[in-house]
Motif scaffolding. Sequence first.
Motif, short mmCIF file in Angstrom:
data_model
loop_
_atom_site.label_atom_id
_atom_site.label_comp_id
_atom_site.label_asym_id
_atom_site.label_seq_id
_atom_site.Cartn_x
_atom_site.Cartn_y
_atom_site.Cartn_z
N ARG A 11 14.48 7.13 50.15
CA ARG A 11 13.73 5.96 50.66
C ARG A 11 12.36 5.90 50.00
O ARG A 11 11.71 6.94 49.83
N GLY A 19 11.14 19.20 51.09
CA GLY A 19 12.41 18.98 51.79
C GLY A 19 13.30 18.03 50.98
O GLY A 19 14.49 18.30 50.80
N ASN A 20 12.71 16.96 50.47
CA ASN A 20 13.48 16.03 49.63
C ASN A 20 13.98 16.76 48.37
O ASN A 20 15.10 16.55 47.92
N TYR A 128 21.29 0.24 59.38
CA TYR A 128 20.87 1.13 58.29
C TYR A 128 22.05 1.92 57.70
O TYR A 128 22.22 1.99 56.49
N MET A 132 23.58 1.97 53.81
CA MET A 132 23.78 3.23 53.10
C MET A 132 25.23 3.36 52.60
O MET A 132 25.47 3.81 51.48
N ASP A 135 25.53 1.30 49.53
CA ASP A 135 24.96 1.99 48.37
C ASP A 135 25.98 2.91 47.70
O ASP A 135 26.02 3.04 46.48
N VAL A 146 22.95 15.19 49.49
CA VAL A 146 21.96 14.88 50.53
C VAL A 146 21.65 16.12 51.35
O VAL A 146 22.39 17.11 51.30
N GLY A 147 20.58 16.04 52.12
CA GLY A 147 20.25 17.11 53.06
C GLY A 147 21.07 16.97 54.33
O GLY A 147 21.79 15.98 54.53
N ASP A 149 20.38 16.27 57.31
CA ASP A 149 20.11 15.14 58.22
C ASP A 149 20.93 13.89 57.89
O ASP A 149 20.98 12.97 58.71
N GLN A 150 21.55 13.86 56.72
CA GLN A 150 22.31 12.65 56.34
C GLN A 150 23.81 12.80 56.57
O GLN A 150 24.58 11.89 56.26
N VAL A 186 21.43 21.50 53.18
CA VAL A 186 20.14 22.14 53.40
C VAL A 186 19.31 21.41 54.45
O VAL A 186 19.31 20.18 54.51
N VAL A 188 15.35 21.78 55.33
CA VAL A 188 14.09 22.46 55.07
C VAL A 188 13.16 22.23 56.27
O VAL A 188 12.88 21.08 56.62
N MET A 197 11.07 19.28 57.85
CA MET A 197 9.98 18.69 57.09
C MET A 197 10.26 17.21 56.92
O MET A 197 11.37 16.82 56.57
P1 TYM Z 1 15.24 10.19 52.93
O1 TYM Z 1 14.43 9.30 52.04
O2 TYM Z 1 14.77 10.40 54.32
O3 TYM Z 1 15.41 11.59 52.28
C1 TYM Z 1 15.89 11.69 50.95
C2 TYM Z 1 16.75 12.91 50.79
O4 TYM Z 1 16.01 14.09 51.12
C3 TYM Z 1 16.71 14.82 52.12
N1 TYM Z 1 15.73 15.44 53.03
C4 TYM Z 1 15.80 16.72 53.42
N2 TYM Z 1 16.67 17.69 53.10
C5 TYM Z 1 16.45 18.90 53.65
N3 TYM Z 1 15.42 19.16 54.49
C6 TYM Z 1 14.54 18.22 54.83
N4 TYM Z 1 13.52 18.51 55.64
C7 TYM Z 1 14.71 16.92 54.31
N5 TYM Z 1 14.05 15.74 54.43
C8 TYM Z 1 14.70 14.85 53.66
C9 TYM Z 1 17.57 13.82 52.84
O5 TYM Z 1 18.67 14.46 53.46
C10 TYM Z 1 17.98 12.91 51.72
O6 TYM Z 1 19.08 13.44 51.01
N6 TYM Z 1 19.06 7.29 54.15
C11 TYM Z 1 18.52 8.13 53.11
C12 TYM Z 1 18.36 7.43 51.78
C13 TYM Z 1 19.58 6.73 51.32
C14 TYM Z 1 20.75 7.35 50.77
C15 TYM Z 1 21.63 6.26 50.51
C16 TYM Z 1 21.11 8.65 50.50
C17 TYM Z 1 19.79 5.40 51.37
N7 TYM Z 1 21.02 5.12 50.86
C18 TYM Z 1 22.90 6.50 49.95
C19 TYM Z 1 22.38 8.88 49.95
C20 TYM Z 1 23.22 7.81 49.68
C21 TYM Z 1 17.18 8.63 53.56
O7 TYM Z 1 16.53 8.04 54.36
O8 TYM Z 1 16.76 9.70 52.94
#
Ligand code: TYM
Length: 333
Positions: A11, A19-20, A128, A132, A135, A146-147, A149-150, A186, A188, A197
């Motif tokens: 995003r 974390g990202n 939302y 996704m 996408d 992805v992490g 949370d997804q 993961v 983080v 994070m």
């Molecule tokens: P977003 O922008 O919140 O985070 C981007 C990516 O970083 C990972 N992430 C983490 N992983 C581990 N520990 C953490 N603390 C942490 N914080 C963030 C997220 O898991 C993610 O992989 N909805 C998504 C963006 C998106 C997307 C998609 C992803 C939109 N369309 C299609 C994959 C496929 C999001 O808000 O990620």
Amino acid sequence: MIKETVVSGIRSTGKLHIGNYYGAVKNFVQMQHEYNCYFFIADLHSLTTHPTPQDLHGNIKQVLVEYLACGIDPETTTIYIQSDVPEVSELYLYLNMNAYLGELERATSFKDKVRANPDNVNAGLLTYPVLMAADILIHRATKVPVGKDQEQHLEMARTFGNRFNRLYSNEYFPEPYAFSYSNNLVKVPGLDGKGKMGKSEGEGNAVYLSDSPEVIRKKVSRAVTDSGPTAENQDKPEAIQNLFDLMKIVSSADTLAHFEEQYNKMAIRYGDFKKQLAEDMIVTTAPMRERINEIAADTAYLRQVAKHGALKARESAQKTIREVREIIGFKSF
Ligand code: TYM
């Protein structure tokens, strides 16, 4: 040999934090040599919080710059800005016809957002996960780095794709799965002692790739701890476990083992522990940090990357939309 297709996005809500990086971008960098990769900047998703035009533009640029600084190669990978590919919005509309209120309301991320911002529960937030799914399905991808949370969003993407297939009696969309090179997805932790994070978890919780060494030292030194272990080999409280988990990510196995032993013997000095953690964070983020400013200054290069990426992404997206329209029954006379 046909390579499997990979899609993922971040995003555009600001700078990338570690974390990202460890949850997602590190995998992107590794995957780009093995798969047919599409990595994008999710600017449509960021509209749920109504950014100003200036902030939106600046944040899109920031993520693009940081993708490149992390080592994503626009020659081998398709890097693009989501809003440059209007086919995504069209597929989102079609998928919305088969996404139901109950399941959207049950999504954990939706419930969290409603709790955090009860005055901004808009339809874009509710749908939302459908955007996704669009996408991912627009390139008919099977792997999505992805992490943790997804994970639920990926499950929903499979549901929406399968539902489309069933409705039209075909197998057009393959099932996408969350992916990480480490065995588990993961998560983080942040520095506030509570949870993951994140950008919206308050100042000081996240360490950004662009943070200077001084800022990293200051943030880590303020991380939440306690007054120390009170028994040998005791379980660690959440805040302390989080810092150990961070150390596991950025430090060597020997360093981690050393501080584990100190903790278990009740001899740990949190000051030394945090100093080491900060230094290892500085070292692991240095290569990215050093390139961010240089890339940000090269507007012509960024323009060229975005243009090239949009062309490649649209080629794939247009093919899908053509076929989806045909399947749905939109035919020309
Ligand atoms: P977003 O922008 O919140 O985070 C981007 C990516 O970083 C990972 N992430 C983490 N992983 C581990 N520990 C953490 N603390 C942490 N914080 C963030 C997220 O898991 C993610 O992989 N909805 C998504 C963006 C998106 C997307 C998609 C992803 C939109 N369309 C299609 C994959 C496929 C999001 O808000 O990620």
